[in-house]
Design a protein around this motif. Structure first.
Motif, PDB file in Angstrom:
ATOM      1  N   GLN A  49     -70.448  -4.270 -47.848  1.00 36.22           N
ATOM      2  CA  GLN A  49     -69.585  -4.130 -46.678  1.00 36.22           C
ATOM      3  C   GLN A  49     -70.223  -4.689 -45.416  1.00 36.22           C
ATOM      4  OE1 GLN A  49     -67.922  -0.205 -46.189  1.00 36.22           O
ATOM      5  NE2 GLN A  49     -67.289  -0.072 -48.337  1.00 36.22           N
ATOM      6  N   GLY A  50     -71.535  -4.679 -45.346  1.00 38.82           N
ATOM      7  CA  GLY A  50     -72.210  -5.259 -44.191  1.00 38.82           C
ATOM      8  C   GLY A  50     -72.020  -6.755 -44.082  1.00 38.82           C
ATOM      9  N   LEU A  51     -71.586  -7.398 -45.173  1.00 44.48           N
ATOM     10  CA  LEU A  51     -71.384  -8.843 -45.170  1.00 44.48           C
ATOM     11  C   LEU A  51     -69.988  -9.242 -44.697  1.00 44.48           C
ATOM     12  CD1 LEU A  51     -72.983  -9.663 -48.641  1.00 44.48           C
ATOM     13  CD2 LEU A  51     -73.960 -10.221 -46.404  1.00 44.48           C
ATOM     14  N   THR A  52     -69.109  -8.280 -44.476  1.00 43.94           N
ATOM     15  CA  THR A  52     -67.709  -8.575 -44.162  1.00 43.94           C
ATOM     16  C   THR A  52     -67.534  -9.593 -43.033  1.00 43.94           C
ATOM     17  OG1 THR A  52     -67.011  -6.407 -44.974  1.00 43.94           O
ATOM     18  CG2 THR A  52     -65.500  -7.561 -43.507  1.00 43.94           C
ATOM     19  N   PRO A  53     -68.210  -9.457 -41.887  1.00 46.16           N
ATOM     20  CA  PRO A  53     -67.998 -10.438 -40.808  1.00 46.16           C
ATOM     21  C   PRO A  53     -68.435 -11.846 -41.182  1.00 46.16           C
ATOM     22  CG  PRO A  53     -69.774  -8.908 -40.238  1.00 46.16           C
ATOM     23  CD  PRO A  53     -69.124  -8.372 -41.466  1.00 46.16           C
ATOM     24  N   ILE A  54     -69.391 -11.969 -42.112  1.00 39.09           N
ATOM     25  CA  ILE A  54     -69.822 -13.291 -42.574  1.00 39.09           C
ATOM     26  C   ILE A  54     -68.811 -13.850 -43.563  1.00 39.09           C
ATOM     27  CG2 ILE A  54     -71.560 -14.527 -43.915  1.00 39.09           C
ATOM     28  CD1 ILE A  54     -73.666 -12.739 -42.643  1.00 39.09           C
ATOM     29  N   PRO A  87     -58.954  -8.170 -68.345  1.00 40.25           N
ATOM     30  CA  PRO A  87     -58.691  -6.719 -68.459  1.00 40.25           C
ATOM     31  C   PRO A  87     -59.922  -5.893 -68.798  1.00 40.25           C
ATOM     32  CG  PRO A  87     -57.757  -7.931 -70.331  1.00 40.25           C
ATOM     33  CD  PRO A  87     -58.177  -8.953 -69.321  1.00 40.25           C
ATOM     34  N   GLU A  88     -60.935  -6.496 -69.453  1.00 41.14           N
ATOM     35  CA  GLU A  88     -62.117  -5.709 -69.831  1.00 41.14           C
ATOM     36  C   GLU A  88     -63.076  -5.477 -68.661  1.00 41.14           C
ATOM     37  OE1 GLU A  88     -63.004  -9.966 -71.413  1.00 41.14           O
ATOM     38  OE2 GLU A  88     -61.277  -8.686 -70.982  1.00 41.14           O
ATOM     39  N   ILE A  89     -62.884  -6.184 -67.549  1.00 39.90           N
ATOM     40  CA  ILE A  89     -63.719  -5.949 -66.372  1.00 39.90           C
ATOM     41  C   ILE A  89     -63.256  -4.655 -65.718  1.00 39.90           C
ATOM     42  CG2 ILE A  89     -64.437  -6.819 -64.121  1.00 39.90           C
ATOM     43  CD1 ILE A  89     -65.500  -8.527 -66.371  1.00 39.90           C
ATOM     44  N   ASP A  90     -64.124  -3.632 -65.710  1.00 43.71           N
ATOM     45  CA  ASP A  90     -63.676  -2.335 -65.200  1.00 43.71           C
ATOM     46  C   ASP A  90     -64.313  -1.944 -63.868  1.00 43.71           C
ATOM     47  OD1 ASP A  90     -66.260  -1.518 -65.878  1.00 43.71           O
ATOM     48  OD2 ASP A  90     -65.616  -0.473 -67.698  1.00 43.71           O
ATOM     49  N   TRP A  91     -65.229  -2.782 -63.338  1.00 45.94           N
ATOM     50  CA  TRP A  91     -65.811  -2.548 -62.014  1.00 45.94           C
ATOM     51  C   TRP A  91     -66.486  -1.187 -61.903  1.00 45.94           C
ATOM     52  CZ3 TRP A  91     -65.912  -7.031 -59.632  1.00 45.94           C
ATOM     53  CH2 TRP A  91     -64.863  -7.938 -59.816  1.00 45.94           C
ATOM     54  N   GLN A  92     -66.941  -0.634 -62.994  1.00 42.05           N
ATOM     55  CA  GLN A  92     -67.594   0.678 -62.953  1.00 42.05           C
ATOM     56  C   GLN A  92     -69.083   0.568 -63.246  1.00 42.05           C
ATOM     57  OE1 GLN A  92     -65.947   3.487 -61.922  1.00 42.05           O
ATOM     58  NE2 GLN A  92     -64.362   1.968 -61.505  1.00 42.05           N
ATOM     59  N   VAL A  98     -69.626  -1.695 -57.400  1.00 40.18           N
ATOM     60  CA  VAL A  98     -68.458  -0.936 -56.954  1.00 40.18           C
ATOM     61  C   VAL A  98     -68.214  -1.181 -55.472  1.00 40.18           C
ATOM     62  CG1 VAL A  98     -67.507   1.386 -56.639  1.00 40.18           C
ATOM     63  CG2 VAL A  98     -68.745   0.804 -58.742  1.00 40.18           C
ATOM     64  N   GLU A  99     -69.292  -1.196 -54.686  1.00 42.25           N
ATOM     65  CA  GLU A  99     -69.143  -1.399 -53.248  1.00 42.25           C
ATOM     66  C   GLU A  99     -68.638  -2.807 -52.942  1.00 42.25           C
ATOM     67  OE1 GLU A  99     -71.579  -0.814 -49.042  1.00 42.25           O
ATOM     68  OE2 GLU A  99     -72.654  -0.651 -50.936  1.00 42.25           O
ATOM     69  N   MET A 100     -69.058  -3.800 -53.754  1.00 43.42           N
ATOM     70  CA  MET A 100     -68.565  -5.159 -53.540  1.00 43.42           C
ATOM     71  C   MET A 100     -67.071  -5.228 -53.820  1.00 43.42           C
ATOM     72  SD  MET A 100     -69.926  -7.950 -52.444  1.00 43.42           S
ATOM     73  CE  MET A 100     -68.814  -9.193 -51.782  1.00 43.42           C
ATOM     74  N   LEU A 101     -66.608  -4.532 -54.855  1.00 40.73           N
ATOM     75  CA  LEU A 101     -65.174  -4.468 -55.141  1.00 40.73           C
ATOM     76  C   LEU A 101     -64.430  -3.853 -53.965  1.00 40.73           C
ATOM     77  CD1 LEU A 101     -62.652  -4.492 -56.994  1.00 40.73           C
ATOM     78  CD2 LEU A 101     -63.405  -2.255 -57.841  1.00 40.73           C
ATOM     79  N   GLN A 102     -64.964  -2.767 -53.442  1.00 36.34           N
ATOM     80  CA  GLN A 102     -64.333  -2.103 -52.303  1.00 36.34           C
ATOM     81  C   GLN A 102     -64.285  -3.029 -51.088  1.00 36.34           C
ATOM     82  OE1 GLN A 102     -66.882   1.320 -51.999  1.00 36.34           O
ATOM     83  NE2 GLN A 102     -65.681   2.536 -53.458  1.00 36.34           N
ATOM     84  N   THR A 103     -65.368  -3.790 -50.873  1.00 35.20           N
ATOM     85  CA  THR A 103     -65.418  -4.721 -49.743  1.00 35.20           C
ATOM     86  C   THR A 103     -64.343  -5.783 -49.868  1.00 35.20           C
ATOM     87  OG1 THR A 103     -67.794  -4.378 -49.464  1.00 35.20           O
ATOM     88  CG2 THR A 103     -66.863  -6.393 -48.532  1.00 35.20           C
ATOM     89  N   LEU A 104     -64.231  -6.393 -51.041  1.00 34.87           N
ATOM     90  CA  LEU A 104     -63.236  -7.452 -51.241  1.00 34.87           C
ATOM     91  C   LEU A 104     -61.818  -6.905 -51.147  1.00 34.87           C
ATOM     92  CD1 LEU A 104     -64.978  -9.381 -54.160  1.00 34.87           C
ATOM     93  CD2 LEU A 104     -64.803 -10.105 -51.766  1.00 34.87           C
ATOM     94  N   THR A 105     -61.614  -5.699 -51.660  1.00 37.55           N
ATOM     95  CA  THR A 105     -60.291  -5.074 -51.582  1.00 37.55           C
ATOM     96  C   THR A 105     -59.922  -4.770 -50.142  1.00 37.55           C
ATOM     97  OG1 THR A 105     -60.579  -4.101 -53.785  1.00 37.55           O
ATOM     98  CG2 THR A 105     -58.889  -3.129 -52.373  1.00 37.55           C
ATOM     99  N   MET A 106     -60.883  -4.247 -49.377  1.00 38.68           N
ATOM    100  CA  MET A 106     -60.639  -3.949 -47.967  1.00 38.68           C
ATOM    101  C   MET A 106     -60.311  -5.223 -47.187  1.00 38.68           C
ATOM    102  SD  MET A 106     -63.233  -2.156 -45.215  1.00 38.68           S
ATOM    103  CE  MET A 106     -64.416  -3.501 -45.365  1.00 38.68           C
ATOM    104  N   MET A 107     -61.044  -6.310 -47.483  1.00 37.53           N
ATOM    105  CA  MET A 107     -60.775  -7.567 -46.797  1.00 37.53           C
ATOM    106  C   MET A 107     -59.394  -8.104 -47.147  1.00 37.53           C
ATOM    107  SD  MET A 107     -64.439  -9.556 -46.935  1.00 37.53           S
ATOM    108  CE  MET A 107     -63.873 -10.843 -45.788  1.00 37.53           C
ATOM    109  N   GLU A 108     -58.977  -7.897 -48.384  1.00 39.93           N
ATOM    110  CA  GLU A 108     -57.638  -8.303 -48.801  1.00 39.93           C
ATOM    111  C   GLU A 108     -56.583  -7.546 -48.002  1.00 39.93           C
ATOM    112  OE1 GLU A 108     -54.471 -10.076 -50.695  1.00 39.93           O
ATOM    113  OE2 GLU A 108     -56.576 -10.671 -50.729  1.00 39.93           O
ATOM    114  N   MET A 109     -56.796  -6.249 -47.815  1.00 42.63           N
ATOM    115  CA  MET A 109     -55.846  -5.428 -47.057  1.00 42.63           C
ATOM    116  C   MET A 109     -55.764  -5.883 -45.607  1.00 42.63           C
ATOM    117  SD  MET A 109     -56.826  -1.674 -48.597  1.00 42.63           S
ATOM    118  CE  MET A 109     -55.785  -0.830 -47.428  1.00 42.63           C
TER     119      MET A 109
END
Length: 199
Positions: A49-54, A87-92, A98-109
């Motif tokens: 998440q710290g990379l978001t502005p970059i 489909p087999e990628i479960d991000w767990q 997990v945090e990278m998934l959350q970062t990309l999802t947040m940026m998408e939103m």
């Protein structure tokens, strides 16, 4: 179009550091040129998440990291569009995955996520205070390299191999950020904060 090749991972947790090791490896062995686009390489460590502005400054992003894939053996290489993950990628997997998934999802939103491709490999060992890669993960590096170079070539990049440095040679010093300010060869660098300065 500006493209960021981003290595993610904790190099002190064995195979979890493959993203960082691989981007350092590509940086040492290749030069890239394109008549219209720029490619920047960055060691993102575990910042997520710290990379978001970059990340928001780029139109395209290639994330290199471990991926957790249900039912798959260690050392399996995946390359996919983040918007169409197998489909087999479960991000767990690991905490930073997990945090990278959350970062990309947040940026998408927020509407500022660049088009994202993921180059990942399923890890064998994630063990604290272990600097290095297991045999299976090291053996996956040539396929990861071929996959990345083929992808960039199809996009019109000229990929010139300038050295033959083995990834194992780079690992002993990998805890020292090599690409924290982007691609030293081209002079291009992120215009946001240096990741080392992000709390």
């Amino acid at each position: 179009m500006n493209t960021l090749l981003l290595g993610i991972g904790n190099v002190l947790y064995a195979d979890e550091g493959i993203g960082v090791h691989f981007v350092n490896y590509i940086h040492e062995n290749y030069e890239f040129s394109h008549p219209e686009h720029q490619l920047v390489m960055l060691d993102g460590g575990t910042l997520a998440q710290g990379l978001t502005p970059i990340l928001a400054q780029y139109q395209a992003l290639i994330v290199v990291d471990t991926v957790n894939a249900a039912g798959c053996a260690p050392g399996e290489v995946y390359f996919f569009d983040f918007d169409n993950a197998p489909p087999e990628i479960d991000w767990q997997g690991s905490a930073h995955e997990v945090e990278m998934l959350q970062t990309l999802t947040m940026m998408e939103m927020m509407g500022d996520r660049p088009h994202t491709m993921v180059l990942g490999v399923t890890p064998t060992v994630i063990e604290p205070m272990t600097l290095g890669l297991t045999e299976r993960i090291a053996a996956a590096v040539p396929l990861m390299e071929k996959t990345l170079i083929n992808y960039l070539t199809k996009l019109g990049w000229h990929c010139n191999k300038i050295a033959n440095v083995d990834i194992a040679e780079l690992i002993p010093q990998s805890y020292i950020p090599r690409l924290s300010m982007g691609d030293r060869e081209s002079g291009h660098k992120p215009q946001g904060q240096d990741p080392q300065d992000i709390n």
